[in-house]
Design a protein around this motif. Structure first.
Motif, mmCIF file in Angstrom:
data_model
loop_
_atom_site.group_PDB
_atom_site.id
_atom_site.type_symbol
_atom_site.label_atom_id
_atom_site.label_comp_id
_atom_site.label_asym_id
_atom_site.label_seq_id
_atom_site.Cartn_x
_atom_site.Cartn_y
_atom_site.Cartn_z
ATOM 1 N N VAL A 1 0.841 -1.205 0.000
ATOM 2 C CA VAL A 1 0.000 0.000 0.000
ATOM 3 C C VAL A 1 0.872 1.250 0.000
ATOM 4 C CG1 VAL A 1 -1.744 1.306 1.278
ATOM 5 C CG2 VAL A 1 -1.861 -1.188 1.195
ATOM 6 N N GLN A 2 1.921 1.246 0.823
ATOM 7 C CA GLN A 2 2.799 2.411 0.927
ATOM 8 C C GLN A 2 3.524 2.681 -0.390
ATOM 9 O OE1 GLN A 2 2.894 4.413 3.528
ATOM 10 N NE2 GLN A 2 4.320 5.771 2.494
ATOM 11 N N HIS B 1 1.127 4.281 -2.775
ATOM 12 C CA HIS B 1 0.905 5.672 -2.352
ATOM 13 C C HIS B 1 2.067 6.564 -2.760
ATOM 14 C CE1 HIS B 1 1.281 8.984 0.622
ATOM 15 N NE2 HIS B 1 -0.008 9.091 0.428
ATOM 16 N N GLU B 2 3.297 6.090 -2.581
ATOM 17 C CA GLU B 2 4.474 6.874 -2.968
ATOM 18 C C GLU B 2 4.507 7.111 -4.477
ATOM 19 O OE1 GLU B 2 7.770 4.715 -1.470
ATOM 20 O OE2 GLU B 2 7.379 5.224 0.644
ATOM 21 N N GLN C 1 2.054 9.721 -5.366
ATOM 22 C CA GLN C 1 2.614 11.024 -4.969
ATOM 23 C C GLN C 1 3.629 11.504 -6.008
ATOM 24 O OE1 GLN C 1 1.566 12.483 -1.976
ATOM 25 N NE2 GLN C 1 2.645 14.327 -2.580
ATOM 26 N N SER D 1 -1.938 15.900 -2.490
ATOM 27 C CA SER D 1 -1.232 15.143 -1.451
ATOM 28 C C SER D 1 -2.160 14.857 -0.277
ATOM 29 C CB SER D 1 -0.002 15.926 -0.979
ATOM 30 O OG SER D 1 0.908 16.150 -2.039
ATOM 31 N N LEU E 1 -4.443 12.009 -1.190
ATOM 32 C CA LEU E 1 -3.735 10.728 -1.133
ATOM 33 C C LEU E 1 -3.569 10.268 0.316
ATOM 34 C CD1 LEU E 1 -1.001 11.300 -3.870
ATOM 35 C CD2 LEU E 1 -2.924 9.714 -3.982
ATOM 36 N N ARG E 2 -3.230 11.205 1.205
ATOM 37 C CA ARG E 2 -3.094 10.832 2.620
ATOM 38 C C ARG E 2 -4.438 10.387 3.198
ATOM 39 N NH1 ARG E 2 0.136 15.511 2.715
ATOM 40 N NH2 ARG E 2 -1.602 16.710 3.578
ATOM 41 N N ARG F 1 -6.874 8.931 1.588
ATOM 42 C CA ARG F 1 -7.252 7.603 1.089
ATOM 43 C C ARG F 1 -6.271 6.514 1.532
ATOM 44 N NH1 ARG F 1 -11.849 7.434 1.078
ATOM 45 N NH2 ARG F 1 -11.582 5.343 0.178
ATOM 46 N N LEU F 2 -5.144 6.916 2.092
ATOM 47 C CA LEU F 2 -4.180 5.920 2.556
ATOM 48 C C LEU F 2 -4.717 5.141 3.748
ATOM 49 C CD1 LEU F 2 -1.317 4.732 2.352
ATOM 50 C CD2 LEU F 2 -0.515 6.575 3.846
ATOM 51 N N ASN G 1 -5.062 1.051 4.150
ATOM 52 C CA ASN G 1 -4.384 0.301 5.208
ATOM 53 C C ASN G 1 -5.388 -0.488 6.052
ATOM 54 O OD1 ASN G 1 -1.728 1.044 4.612
ATOM 55 N ND2 ASN G 1 -1.853 2.921 5.809
ATOM 56 N N LEU H 1 -7.829 3.265 -2.962
ATOM 57 C CA LEU H 1 -6.824 4.329 -3.143
ATOM 58 C C LEU H 1 -6.810 4.857 -4.573
ATOM 59 C CD1 LEU H 1 -4.505 6.010 -2.009
ATOM 60 C CD2 LEU H 1 -2.958 4.098 -2.479
#
Length: 673
Positions: free
Chosen positions: A426-427, A430-431, A434, A460, A463-464, A466-467, A471, A611
């Motif tokens: 997931v991370q 996300h990156e 971004q 940004s 995105l945060r 929806r993170l 998770n 996401l």
């Protein structure tokens, strides 16, 4: 060909007028370099025939001086026109007194730099009209120095070196390297610097000054003939006025006569190839030939520079009048580019690296998949741990079968190991999303820095936002698998099936090896045996008994594990314990593979839903909601100061290049020869 030099002079004026260096299009020119004590200023004054350069101690020349010498025919001038005069580009006044020219150079230098000893690359342009000069253009630079003196900056050596290097590195510059004869030519700073940018010497002309100050008994013939230090364009010796001559106001005309006498007396065989007058003629000839050779390429360079400047201006755009519609256009364009990058339909496709949707796919199917495949289903789980769990699950009561509770406890422990790589997946996605933001920054967003910053901020934040659901989805997927261990799953082999498989494997191996156990001493109780039968190949009706412990022979036995566990228990494991441990391991491995396949399939789907697709769906509407606020539109759409400055500079450059293109286009082919 004499008409070519005024063309270059006009081009220099065009670019200096807009504050641009003539190096913008690499104009052909002669650049004079030398140390502060080499007599550089005296050489230039002797070529002009008048005193006009400031004098003093330390650095006097602190800005480049572009000196254009124009031969004026007195017969063609008006009667009230002076014979000689000078004119600066920065002012409209005509200077007939050369002392006033000297004063104006000093004043213009101080207007730019103040009274200190700093230097600047911004040039001063001076035209001198005289019947006593040849058509010539020279660039006088500050003299090279080594040690700061007085209030000079500590890095004055580097400043002057960089300035000289900038001018002579122009491949269309002819280098006039001036050195003093009363110093060792092998240590000449001017020749050393010239060789750095012109190692072949094809555009370097050396001038040797102060021949009359050489030590008694020494001779400069080897230097002047090039035997000591060869220079391709030649070496010319000159004799300047001494400081005493300058103090007593000795005229340059008389000094030139004394110079001719000196060469006739000391170097009679070389007198016709040395001296100020020969130097001026040589420079005039070299410059005209050089301009002729460079002019065709110069036309091409001007046209290319013009096309590039026009393209740059197009990217900078024009000042915005209707700011609201323009803001909506910028937002829509960014959102469309962002989604297109994820979809893989963006027009600007990268070839150097994976980006957007391709990168996300790589994360799912390469990075995440291989990470899960690399996890050992039994990692961190020893036979001792398994047997301990079995004993704890049975309590004080002996049992005939492996307790199911022990299996569930152990398999949940292994399933939890899938959580960390799933969250890392997931991370990574996300990156990447971004990173897509910067890939979609268009020239329009560079124009409007506040819009740029707000778009990056809002995207940004989305995105945060929806993170967290992504998770949570991963946490829930693992929690779901831990909540119910479904031993009735169609792909899960039951304990009975695994026991049967183990027995079959043992039987096959026993048949192949024909191994029989040696009986133990009668005083000991024989081991428990699990009897199974198989048909003998020779006698189908025959039956054989396979010892229970044989299930752990061959591939099923791990001697090192047995030794380790024996050490842990303080005794050898029994056959029953070995079979129980192997059974649990096979059950864990089977069920773990089922869960792993499910997680491998569900996590990418969940990431795409919570996401990726969610951001694509809501990005444009959120940007409009957060940015398109009537009271803030005017402030948001203010252009960045550096963009305004760059646009103005580009507009001026385009005008200058258009003029330059017109100037060189007026040169007819017949004028080149």
């Amino acid at each position: 060909m004499e008409q070519l030099l005024p063309v270059i002079n006009k081009l220099q004026e065009v670019f200096i007028a807009i504050g641009a260096s003539s190096d913008a299009i690499q104009l052909p020119q002669i650049v004079a370099i030398g140390t502060q004590s080499s007599g550089k200023s005296s050489v230039l004054e002797s070529i002009v025939g008048r005193d006009f350069l400031p004098r003093g101690t330390g650095i006097v020349t602190r800005r480049p001086l572009i000196l254009q010498l124009i031969h004026a025919n007195p017969e063609s001038e008006e009667k009230d026109q002076p014979e000689e005069w000078g004119k600066f580009l920065h002012c409209d006044s005509i200077f007939t007194d050369f002392n006033d020219i000297m004063v104006e150079i000093t004043k213009e230098t101080e207007r730019e730099l103040g009274l200190g000893k700093a230097i600047s690359s911004k040039p001063i342009q001076l035209k001198i009209y005289s019947p006593n000069v040849l058509n010539l253009t020279l660039v006088d630079l500050p003299g090279l120095t080594k040690v700061p003196v007085g209030d000079q900056p500590p890095d004055i050596e580097k400043q002057i070196y960089d300035l000289c290097y900038e001018y002579i590195s122009n491949p269309n510059s002819l280098i006039l390297a001036i050195s003093a004869a009363n110093a060792d030519m092998a240590t000449s700073e001017a020749i050393k610097l010239a060789r750095e940018v012109d190692p072949t010497g094809k555009r370097t002309l050396a001038v040797v000054t102060k021949l009359d100050l050489m030590d008694a008994g020494t001779d400069a013939t080897d230097i002047l003939t090039g035997r000591l230090i060869p220079v391709k364009l030649g070496i010319i010796g000159v004799v300047n006025r001494s400081q005493q001559d300058i103090n007593v106001k000795k005229s340059i005309k008389i000094a030139l006569g004394d110079e001719a006498i000196f060469f006739q007396k000391r170097y009679p065989g070389l007198s016709d190839r040395n001296g100020i007058q020969y130097l001026a003629k040589t420079l005039n000839k070299l410059l005209l030939l050089h301009i002729r050779d460079c002019l065709p390429e110069l036309k091409t360079r001007i046209n290319l520079k013009l096309a590039y400047s026009q393209q740059t201006l197009a990217t900078l755009g024009v000042p915005i009048i209707e700011k609201g519609p323009e803001l909506l256009r910028v937002i829509t364009k960014f959102a469309a580019d962002y989604c297109a990058t994820i979809e893989g339909t963006h027009g600007n496709i990268e070839i150097a690296e994976l980006i957007g949707g391709a990168r996300i796919s790589h994360i799912f199917h390469e990075v995440y998949f291989k990470t899960l495949e690399g996890i050992d289903p039994l990692g961190g789980l020893s036979t001792t741990d398994i047997l301990t769990a079995i004993r704890n699950a049975t309590g004080p009561r002996p049992t005939l079968f492996v307790p199911e509770l022990a299996f569930e406890l152990l398999v949940k422990r292994q399933i939890k190991r899938l959580l960390e790589p799933s969250l890392r997946c997931v991370q990574l996605v996300h990156e990447e999303m971004q990173r897509i933001i910067q890939h979609c920054i268009t020239p329009d967003l560079h124009r409007f820095s506040k819009v740029h910053n707000r778009i990056v901020e809002v995207t940004s934040a989305l995105l945060r936002e929806r993170l967290e659901p992504a998770n949570s989805m991963v946490d829930n997927l693992i929690a779901i698998e831990l909540a119910y261990i479904n031993t009735n799953h169609p792909d899960f082999a039951s304990g009975h099936e695994i026991i049967a498989r183990m027995m079959s494997e043992a039987g096959e191996e026993y048949k192949n090896r024909r191994i029989t156990r040696k009986p133990k001493p009668s005083v000991e109780k024989p081991p428990v045996e699990l009897q199974t039968t198989f048909e003998n190949n020779n006698d189908p009706s025959s039956k054989r008994i396979i010892p229970f412990g044989y299930l752990m022979n061959g591939e099923n036995a791990r001697k090192d594990d047995s030794d380790e566990n024996a050490a842990s228990f303080g005794r050898d494991l029994t056959d029953r314990e070995r079979v129980d441990a192997e059974l649990i391991k096979r059950l864990i491995r089977t069920y773990y593979d089922i869960v792993k396949k499910s997680i491998q399939d569900s996590v990418p789907k969940g990431i795409m839903h919570f996401l990726v697709n969610n951001v694509k769906k809501h990005l444009q509407s959120l940007l409009v909601e957060r940015l398109y606020i009537k009271e803030e539109i005017t402030e948001l759409m203010e252009e960045s100061p550096h963009v305004i400055e760059k646009r103005n500079r580009t507009i001026h450059m385009i005008k200058a290049l258009e003029k330059a293109s017109q100037i060189v286009s007026d040169v007819r082919e017949t004028q080149l020869w």
